[in-house]
Design a protein around this motif. Structure first.
Motif, PDB file in Angstrom:
ATOM      1  N   ASP A   1       0.798  -1.226   0.000  1.00 58.56           N
ATOM      2  CA  ASP A   1       0.000   0.000   0.000  1.00 58.56           C
ATOM      3  C   ASP A   1       0.826   1.270   0.000  1.00 58.56           C
ATOM      4  OD1 ASP A   1       1.048  -0.063   2.531  1.00 58.56           O
ATOM      5  OD2 ASP A   1      -0.877  -0.211   3.572  1.00 58.56           O
ATOM      6  N   THR A   2       2.128   1.153  -0.323  1.00 61.02           N
ATOM      7  CA  THR A   2       3.003   2.324  -0.185  1.00 61.02           C
ATOM      8  C   THR A   2       3.925   2.483  -1.382  1.00 61.02           C
ATOM      9  OG1 THR A   2       3.006   2.126   2.238  1.00 61.02           O
ATOM     10  CG2 THR A   2       4.809   3.378   1.239  1.00 61.02           C
ATOM     11  N   PHE A   3       4.053   3.731  -1.848  1.00 63.20           N
ATOM     12  CA  PHE A   3       5.093   4.105  -2.790  1.00 63.20           C
ATOM     13  C   PHE A   3       6.245   4.729  -2.004  1.00 63.20           C
ATOM     14  CE2 PHE A   3       1.349   4.595  -5.655  1.00 63.20           C
ATOM     15  CZ  PHE A   3       1.754   3.733  -6.667  1.00 63.20           C
ATOM     16  N   TYR A   4       7.487   4.395  -2.373  1.00 64.81           N
ATOM     17  CA  TYR A   4       8.662   5.075  -1.857  1.00 64.81           C
ATOM     18  C   TYR A   4       9.173   6.004  -2.952  1.00 64.81           C
ATOM     19  CZ  TYR A   4       8.522   1.818   2.025  1.00 64.81           C
ATOM     20  OH  TYR A   4       8.116   1.102   3.131  1.00 64.81           O
ATOM     21  N   CYS A   5       9.373   7.271  -2.592  1.00 67.30           N
ATOM     22  CA  CYS A   5       9.729   8.297  -3.562  1.00 67.30           C
ATOM     23  C   CYS A   5      11.056   8.946  -3.190  1.00 67.30           C
ATOM     24  CB  CYS A   5       8.650   9.385  -3.608  1.00 67.30           C
ATOM     25  SG  CYS A   5       6.984   8.778  -3.928  1.00 67.30           S
ATOM     26  N   GLY A   6      12.023   8.886  -4.091  1.00 68.11           N
ATOM     27  CA  GLY A   6      13.263   9.606  -3.884  1.00 68.11           C
ATOM     28  C   GLY A   6      13.026  11.097  -3.958  1.00 68.11           C
ATOM     29  N   GLY A   7      13.722  11.845  -3.112  1.00 68.61           N
ATOM     30  CA  GLY A   7      13.494  13.281  -3.027  1.00 68.61           C
ATOM     31  C   GLY A   7      14.608  14.139  -3.571  1.00 68.61           C
ATOM     32  N   ALA A   8      15.444  13.575  -4.464  1.00 68.60           N
ATOM     33  CA  ALA A   8      16.499  14.346  -5.140  1.00 68.60           C
ATOM     34  C   ALA A   8      17.380  15.088  -4.130  1.00 68.60           C
ATOM     35  CB  ALA A   8      15.886  15.285  -6.175  1.00 68.60           C
ATOM     36  N   ALA A   9      17.553  16.401  -4.313  1.00 66.26           N
ATOM     37  CA  ALA A   9      18.499  17.172  -3.505  1.00 66.26           C
ATOM     38  C   ALA A   9      18.078  17.335  -2.054  1.00 66.26           C
ATOM     39  CB  ALA A   9      18.719  18.549  -4.129  1.00 66.26           C
ATOM     40  N   SER A  10      16.859  16.953  -1.691  1.00 67.24           N
ATOM     41  CA  SER A  10      16.452  16.979  -0.283  1.00 67.24           C
ATOM     42  C   SER A  10      17.189  15.914   0.522  1.00 67.24           C
ATOM     43  CB  SER A  10      14.940  16.747  -0.154  1.00 67.24           C
ATOM     44  OG  SER A  10      14.605  15.402  -0.457  1.00 67.24           O
ATOM     45  N   GLY A  11      17.696  14.888  -0.175  1.00 64.50           N
ATOM     46  CA  GLY A  11      18.354  13.773   0.497  1.00 64.50           C
ATOM     47  C   GLY A  11      17.391  12.853   1.214  1.00 64.50           C
ATOM     48  N   LYS A  12      16.083  13.016   0.951  1.00 64.74           N
ATOM     49  CA  LYS A  12      15.070  12.238   1.663  1.00 64.74           C
ATOM     50  C   LYS A  12      14.393  11.215   0.755  1.00 64.74           C
ATOM     51  CE  LYS A  12      13.848  15.909   4.948  1.00 64.74           C
ATOM     52  NZ  LYS A  12      12.729  16.724   5.490  1.00 64.74           N
ATOM     53  N   VAL A  13      13.877  10.181   1.393  1.00 64.99           N
ATOM     54  CA  VAL A  13      12.949   9.251   0.756  1.00 64.99           C
ATOM     55  C   VAL A  13      11.615   9.416   1.471  1.00 64.99           C
ATOM     56  CG1 VAL A  13      12.378   6.838   0.304  1.00 64.99           C
ATOM     57  CG2 VAL A  13      14.758   7.606   0.139  1.00 64.99           C
ATOM     58  N   ARG A  14      10.549   9.584   0.704  1.00 59.35           N
ATOM     59  CA  ARG A  14       9.226   9.768   1.298  1.00 59.35           C
ATOM     60  C   ARG A  14       8.319   8.580   0.977  1.00 59.35           C
ATOM     61  NH1 ARG A  14      10.926  14.840  -0.585  1.00 59.35           N
ATOM     62  NH2 ARG A  14      11.054  16.396   1.086  1.00 59.35           N
ATOM     63  N   ALA A  15       7.501   8.210   1.955  1.00 66.58           N
ATOM     64  CA  ALA A  15       6.503   7.165   1.762  1.00 66.58           C
ATOM     65  C   ALA A  15       5.170   7.842   1.440  1.00 66.58           C
ATOM     66  CB  ALA A  15       6.376   6.319   3.019  1.00 66.58           C
ATOM     67  N   VAL A  16       4.515   7.385   0.379  1.00 67.60           N
ATOM     68  CA  VAL A  16       3.241   7.938  -0.052  1.00 67.60           C
ATOM     69  C   VAL A  16       2.228   6.804  -0.121  1.00 67.60           C
ATOM     70  CG1 VAL A  16       1.988   9.094  -1.931  1.00 67.60           C
ATOM     71  CG2 VAL A  16       4.321   9.821  -1.349  1.00 67.60           C
ATOM     72  N   ARG A  17       1.070   6.999   0.479  1.00 68.77           N
ATOM     73  CA  ARG A  17       0.051   5.961   0.476  1.00 68.77           C
ATOM     74  C   ARG A  17      -0.500   5.741  -0.938  1.00 68.77           C
ATOM     75  NH1 ARG A  17      -2.227   4.346   4.932  1.00 68.77           N
ATOM     76  NH2 ARG A  17      -1.910   6.375   5.968  1.00 68.77           N
ATOM     77  N   TYR A  18      -0.632   4.479  -1.323  1.00 69.97           N
ATOM     78  CA  TYR A  18      -1.241   4.139  -2.600  1.00 69.97           C
ATOM     79  C   TYR A  18      -2.691   4.593  -2.597  1.00 69.97           C
ATOM     80  CZ  TYR A  18      -3.291   1.232  -6.271  1.00 69.97           C
ATOM     81  OH  TYR A  18      -3.975   0.787  -7.379  1.00 69.97           O
ATOM     82  N   PRO A  19      -3.144   5.307  -3.638  1.00 68.75           N
ATOM     83  CA  PRO A  19      -4.500   5.858  -3.652  1.00 68.75           C
ATOM     84  C   PRO A  19      -5.544   4.814  -4.065  1.00 68.75           C
ATOM     85  CG  PRO A  19      -3.371   6.495  -5.647  1.00 68.75           C
ATOM     86  CD  PRO A  19      -2.381   5.710  -4.827  1.00 68.75           C
ATOM     87  N   LYS A  20      -6.035   4.059  -3.119  1.00 72.44           N
ATOM     88  CA  LYS A  20      -7.012   3.020  -3.425  1.00 72.44           C
ATOM     89  C   LYS A  20      -8.294   3.640  -3.964  1.00 72.44           C
ATOM     90  CE  LYS A  20      -5.223  -0.119   0.086  1.00 72.44           C
ATOM     91  NZ  LYS A  20      -5.468  -0.860   1.348  1.00 72.44           N
ATOM     92  N   GLY A  21      -8.818   3.004  -5.017  1.00 74.24           N
ATOM     93  CA  GLY A  21     -10.058   3.480  -5.603  1.00 74.24           C
ATOM     94  C   GLY A  21      -9.878   4.670  -6.495  1.00 74.24           C
TER      95      GLY A  21
END
Length: 223
Positions: free
Chosen positions: A203-223
């Motif tokens: 249920d989760t996407f992991y997104c690289g954040g480029a120059a922020s140096g962060k990885v963010r978790a984004v909930r999969y948009p069900k429906g």
């Protein structure tokens, strides 16, 4: 002359990203390119190394020194990493490069990378497209055009998704794998960009954040 019927593209559903977590920046690394998930750990390509961390607590488990200036992916056993003009197949336990193939042409345009259906799928940023390629030799099997700069690319079950990044705005987009039509748009907050992209199989996407140096978790948009 007979008029041919015109196919009407579907209207995409649009929603705001539900960011459920942030990881990093990681000590010694200030940029995130590709991201992937091996079932237990998230791997982040930082340019000089692949960093594996536990998504439960964000703690770094280990690193592999490897050129990693774009997308990364996991096929269930091995990592694949774009490194400039080539794609390396890497043993994640040792960091050893087992095989390399040429990356698609136009070095510098290759961005995202994912594994599905026994193939590698390469996002091309400036060319605004996704290529399905043969992991044995790099031969292009399919081309899918986009109307936005393409960053990360992933499959969520049988759905093809990719990240976009233009003018400090990013989206996660579900697209038709044949026509490229946009079916779903998940909008990131302004200034929050997406470099790499990976679905965790649940249920989760992991997104690289480029120059922020962060990885963010984004909930999969069900429906």
């Amino acid at each position: 002359m007979t008029n041919q019927p015109q196919r009407s593209p579907r209207t995409a559903s649009v929603s705001a990203a539900d960011i459920t977590g942030e990881y990093g920046p990681f000590a010694g690394f200030d940029r995130i390119h590709g991201v992937t998930f091996d079932g237990n750990q998230v791997w982040a390509a930082t340019g000089e190394a692949l960093v594996a961390f536990d998504p439960a607590n964000g703690e770094v488990a280990h690193t592999i020194e490897a050129p990693s200036d774009a997308g990364t992916t996991f096929d269930g056993k091995h990592l694949y990493q774009i490194a400039a003009s080539r794609i390396d197949k890497i043993d994640p336990s040792t960091g050893r490069v087992l095989h390399s193939i040429p990356a698609p042409a136009e070095q510098g345009s290759n961005s995202g990378l994912t594994w599905a259906e026994g193939s590698l799928w390469v996002g091309q940023y400036r060319n605004r497209r996704i290529l399905q390629i043969d992991p044995a030799d790099g031969r292009v099997l399919r081309t899918i055009e986009s109307d936005r700069f393409v960053t990360g690319v992933t499959w969520a079950n049988d759905e093809l998704w990719h990240g976009t990044w233009e003018n400090d705005e990013s989206e996660l987009r579900r697209v038709d794998a044949v026509t490229g039509d946009v079916l779903t748009r998940v909008q990131m907050p302004h200034g929050v960009v997406v470099s790499g992209l990976e679905f965790d199989g649940k249920d989760t996407f992991y997104c690289g954040g480029a120059a922020s140096g962060k990885v963010r978790a984004v909930r999969y948009p069900k429906g």
